[in-house]
Motif scaffolding. Sequence first.
Motif, PDB file in Angstrom:
ATOM      1  N   ASP A  68       0.824  -1.211   0.000  1.00 37.22           N
ATOM      2  CA  ASP A  68       0.000   0.000   0.000  1.00 37.22           C
ATOM      3  C   ASP A  68       0.858   1.262   0.000  1.00 37.22           C
ATOM      4  OD1 ASP A  68      -2.402  -1.415   0.014  1.00 37.22           O
ATOM      5  OD2 ASP A  68      -2.431  -1.529   2.206  1.00 37.22           O
TER       6      ASP A  68
ATOM      7  N   VAL B  36       3.911   3.299  -1.475  1.00 36.97           N
ATOM      8  CA  VAL B  36       4.587   3.271  -2.768  1.00 36.97           C
ATOM      9  C   VAL B  36       5.614   4.395  -2.870  1.00 36.97           C
ATOM     10  CG1 VAL B  36       4.281   3.521  -5.270  1.00 36.97           C
ATOM     11  CG2 VAL B  36       2.638   2.193  -3.931  1.00 36.97           C
TER      12      VAL B  36
ATOM     13  N   ARG C 252      -3.450   3.933  -3.067  1.00 40.25           N
ATOM     14  CA  ARG C 252      -2.229   3.713  -2.298  1.00 40.25           C
ATOM     15  C   ARG C 252      -1.646   5.049  -1.848  1.00 40.25           C
ATOM     16  NH1 ARG C 252      -2.525  -0.798  -5.611  1.00 40.25           N
ATOM     17  NH2 ARG C 252      -1.859  -2.737  -4.593  1.00 40.25           N
ATOM     18  N   THR C 253      -0.597   5.008  -1.047  1.00 42.37           N
ATOM     19  CA  THR C 253       0.004   6.217  -0.497  1.00 42.37           C
ATOM     20  C   THR C 253       1.425   6.369  -1.011  1.00 42.37           C
ATOM     21  OG1 THR C 253      -1.321   6.025   1.522  1.00 42.37           O
ATOM     22  CG2 THR C 253       0.651   7.412   1.626  1.00 42.37           C
ATOM     23  N   CYS C 254       1.723   7.520  -1.585  1.00 42.27           N
ATOM     24  CA  CYS C 254       3.090   7.800  -2.024  1.00 42.27           C
ATOM     25  C   CYS C 254       3.902   8.265  -0.824  1.00 42.27           C
ATOM     26  CB  CYS C 254       3.097   8.864  -3.117  1.00 42.27           C
ATOM     27  SG  CYS C 254       4.758   9.239  -3.743  1.00 42.27           S
TER      28      CYS C 254
END
Length: 281
Positions: A204, A206, A247-249
């Motif tokens: 999740d 990234v 998702r989370t950068c």
Amino acid sequence: MSVFLDSELTEAERGDDARFRVIPVPLERTVSYGSGTAGGPEAIIAASNELERICAGQEPCGAGIVTEAPLECQGSLPEVMERLAQRTEAAVHAGQIPVTLGGEHSLTYGAVIGVMRALDRPVGIVQIDAHADLRIAYEGEPHSHASVMHLLSEKGVRLAQFGVRALCRQEEESRARNGVFFRDAEELVTERIHRITLPDDFPDLVYVSFDVDGLDPSQMPATGTPVPGGLDYYQSLHLAESALQGRTCVGFDVVELAPDGNAAWDFTAAQIVYRLMAACV
């Protein structure tokens, strides 16, 4: 000190609580064809002053951007990687997204290691690139730009690669061994694919690594290893943005710009940086 988007930032947007921390890394140690990556960060920052505040309907600078002094790139490559890891680790601990400007692609190792240390959770890498960078100790150097993803995948980091069109047998085997998810340039370009969905089991969190040679040389000739048949500007960004959906950068880098005197390519790289910031807001 040069500051990313200096011409647009208000005083409030330069504060310690800024969302983005820009880390210039003028690294040029293992380039294997054209040279010039040491000048990449400075050129990107200079060009950023010509950017507009609004990008893709967002205003990333409103979340705040701070720019650190360039990383010291002398000494052994493991030492350089550790110095960079300490910087990205500190950024994440401060609640910021580290934005590393290269410099050659080998720097991604240090940047990602620091992020992973801070989070202590699995992180996947979304890579835009003409090359897989999965060679083992290329030309005898484990920290080569051509080996950076090998080092990370051997540590169990999941990879998703988009735009590759220069690949050796060793890298094909590494992809299979490490479960690399990929869509190579010929498929993406000829079928005009702009959006992808990562596998359900991809992490999740990234980290995006954007090598500018992922773009076709007609749109980015200022790089040391240009390869024909590449992605176009919007396609490359759409691929990265779609990969981040849901998702989370947690960090990103833009690497391998080798300025050649044409400001258009510096501006292109700066716009990519800002567009990726917009994807994180």
